[in-house]
Design a protein around this motif. Structure first.
Motif, mmCIF file in Angstrom:
data_model
loop_
_atom_site.group_PDB
_atom_site.id
_atom_site.type_symbol
_atom_site.label_atom_id
_atom_site.label_comp_id
_atom_site.label_asym_id
_atom_site.label_seq_id
_atom_site.Cartn_x
_atom_site.Cartn_y
_atom_site.Cartn_z
ATOM 1 N N MET A 55 -4.564 -0.365 -4.273
ATOM 2 C CA MET A 55 -3.896 -1.401 -4.703
ATOM 3 C C MET A 55 -4.948 -2.073 -5.773
ATOM 4 O O MET A 55 -5.988 -1.803 -5.933
ATOM 5 C CB MET A 55 -3.669 -2.330 -3.398
ATOM 6 C CG MET A 55 -2.547 -1.931 -2.735
ATOM 7 S SD MET A 55 -2.214 -2.729 -1.050
ATOM 8 C CE MET A 55 -3.791 -2.297 -0.259
ATOM 9 N N GLY A 85 3.969 1.416 -1.170
ATOM 10 C CA GLY A 85 4.931 1.507 -2.420
ATOM 11 C C GLY A 85 6.163 1.209 -1.833
ATOM 12 O O GLY A 85 7.235 0.920 -2.761
ATOM 13 N N ARG A 123 0.879 -1.256 0.048
ATOM 14 C CA ARG A 123 0.022 0.170 0.003
ATOM 15 C C ARG A 123 0.941 1.280 0.001
ATOM 16 O O ARG A 123 0.538 2.213 -0.648
ATOM 17 C CB ARG A 123 -0.834 0.019 1.176
ATOM 18 C CG ARG A 123 -1.748 1.111 1.226
ATOM 19 C CD ARG A 123 -2.706 1.128 2.457
ATOM 20 N NE ARG A 123 -3.633 2.270 2.534
ATOM 21 C CZ ARG A 123 -4.691 2.461 3.493
ATOM 22 N NH1 ARG A 123 -4.606 1.630 4.572
ATOM 23 N NH2 ARG A 123 -5.512 3.474 3.523
ATOM 24 N N GLN A 178 6.531 -3.464 -4.648
ATOM 25 C CA GLN A 178 5.489 -3.171 -5.403
ATOM 26 C C GLN A 178 4.288 -4.058 -5.346
ATOM 27 O O GLN A 178 3.145 -3.748 -6.087
ATOM 28 C CB GLN A 178 6.102 -3.248 -6.854
ATOM 29 C CG GLN A 178 6.972 -2.181 -7.187
ATOM 30 C CD GLN A 178 8.351 -2.185 -6.506
ATOM 31 O OE1 GLN A 178 8.868 -3.323 -6.305
ATOM 32 N NE2 GLN A 178 9.025 -1.148 -6.503
ATOM 33 N N ASN A 181 0.697 -2.526 -6.118
ATOM 34 C CA ASN A 181 0.518 -1.341 -5.978
ATOM 35 C C ASN A 181 -0.159 -0.538 -7.054
ATOM 36 O O ASN A 181 0.787 -0.822 -8.051
ATOM 37 C CB ASN A 181 1.864 -0.526 -5.453
ATOM 38 C CG ASN A 181 1.579 0.929 -4.977
ATOM 39 O OD1 ASN A 181 1.781 1.780 -6.173
ATOM 40 N ND2 ASN A 181 1.691 1.306 -3.788
#
Length: 331
Positions: free
Chosen positions: A139, A85, A83, A88, A241
């Protein structure tokens, strides 16, 4: 003989090619995908194949490195990390998100989906809402793959409901914990990688999980029986993400989603095959596999009914509508 002008042209061509190569390399995306499951799991094998398929389909423009066995991030931190980042992509046991929405509990409700066909229909019914829930947090789900149905491992023959009283049971999600409590047991949260230690140190006496986990964890070293209760068929979900996804060009996005669709189909078939192979491995290593007798089955059914009633008391209209849609398609 090369003239000054032709030499200049060659130099320009080489420089242009070098620049293009550098730009192409700069555009290549490198992703990390964290999963809590070890390399012996069919889930991890499927996830690694997915990463390889993406690499080949994009000619290396998207390179996904799979970090297995919780080596990069612990299970509970995978979703928050994706979430933010920090990584990924990730893979988790979907029902660990049950504190966020009752929808994430659907595949751990006893008696709701007792076969792979029913589990697939449940996934199709719940998928749009799950996608919305992930999208709200930035996401994007890619695919989901089930575990074989869940049963009960013990170091004794389970033939009396009274044996659940005070039994310390490894419970990896909230509904396993609630079911254990409904039966009179004591739920204990233990990650898959810690199962052997938990048994050897006496932290747990039993566990509710699949034949796959039993085989990959060499359950025969610490238990003797597997009661094939077919409680539910839970799933892992693989997700990314959204910003990382959006940074990919359209062709790469398409290749990623096509590989995800293939991974989902391959994963469901792998789960079925693994169920058969793992059960055979358990029996070959002297674990007795049997179905619950009438008394134990009755206790499990009663505990499951109580669990479902509890879920209904917490579920919103959207979650309840999913159940109705699912049941309409499986009747």
């Amino acid at each position: 003989m090369m003239t000054r002008y032709s030499s200049l042209g060659l130099a320009v061509a080489v420089a242009t090619l070098s620049t293009a190569t550098a730009v192409s390399s700069a555009q290549a995306a490198e992703w990390n995908l964290a999963t809590p499951y070890g390399d012996a799991s069919f889930h991890t094998e499927n996830t690694k194949q997915f990463a390889e398929d993406v690499r080949e389909a994009t000619d290396g423009e998207l390179d996904i490195t799979v970090h297995s066995g919780g080596s990069l991030i612990s299970h509970g931190e995978i979703k928050p990390s994706v979430r933010r980042g920090t990584v990924q992509a990730g893979e988790i046991f979907m029902s660990i998100l049950s504190n966020e929405s009752p929808v994430f509990e659907l595949d751990t409700l006893p008696g709701l989906a007792g076969s792979y066909d029913e589990a697939w229909e449940l996934w199709q019914a719940s998928k749009p809402v799950i996608e919305e829930l992930f999208a709200e947090q930035g996401m994007k789900p890619l695919y989901a793959v089930p575990w074989p149905s869940q049963g009960i491992y013990t170091d004794f023959e389970l033939n009396d409901p009274a044996q659940f009283e005070g039994l310390r049971v490894r419970a990896p999600n909230i509904n396993t914990q609630r079911l254990t409590e409904n039966l009179g047991g004591l739920p204990t949260e233990t990650e898959e990688s810690d199962i052997p230690t938990a048994f050897s140190t006496g932290r747990v006496d039993a566990m509710i999980t699949s034949v796959s986990t039993g085989e990959s964890m060499a359950a025969w070293d610490y238990v003797s029986h597997f009661s094939d209760a077919n409680l539910w068929i839970p799933k892992n979900i693989i997700f990314v993400n959204q910003k990382a996804f959006d940074r990919l060009d359209e062709a790469t996005q398409q290749a990623l989603m096509e590989a995800a669709a293939e991974a989902e189909e391959r994963g469901w078939e792998a789960s079925k095959a693994d169920m058969e192979g793992s059960a055979q491995a358990l029996e070959e290593n002297a674990i007795t596999i049997g179905e619950p007798n009438e008394a134990v089955a009755g206790a499990l059914s009663e505990a499951g009914d109580k669990l479902f009633q509890d879920w209904e008391s917490r579920a919103d209209d959207r979650a309840k509508a999913l159940i109705e849609d699912y049941r309409a398609n499986t009747e």
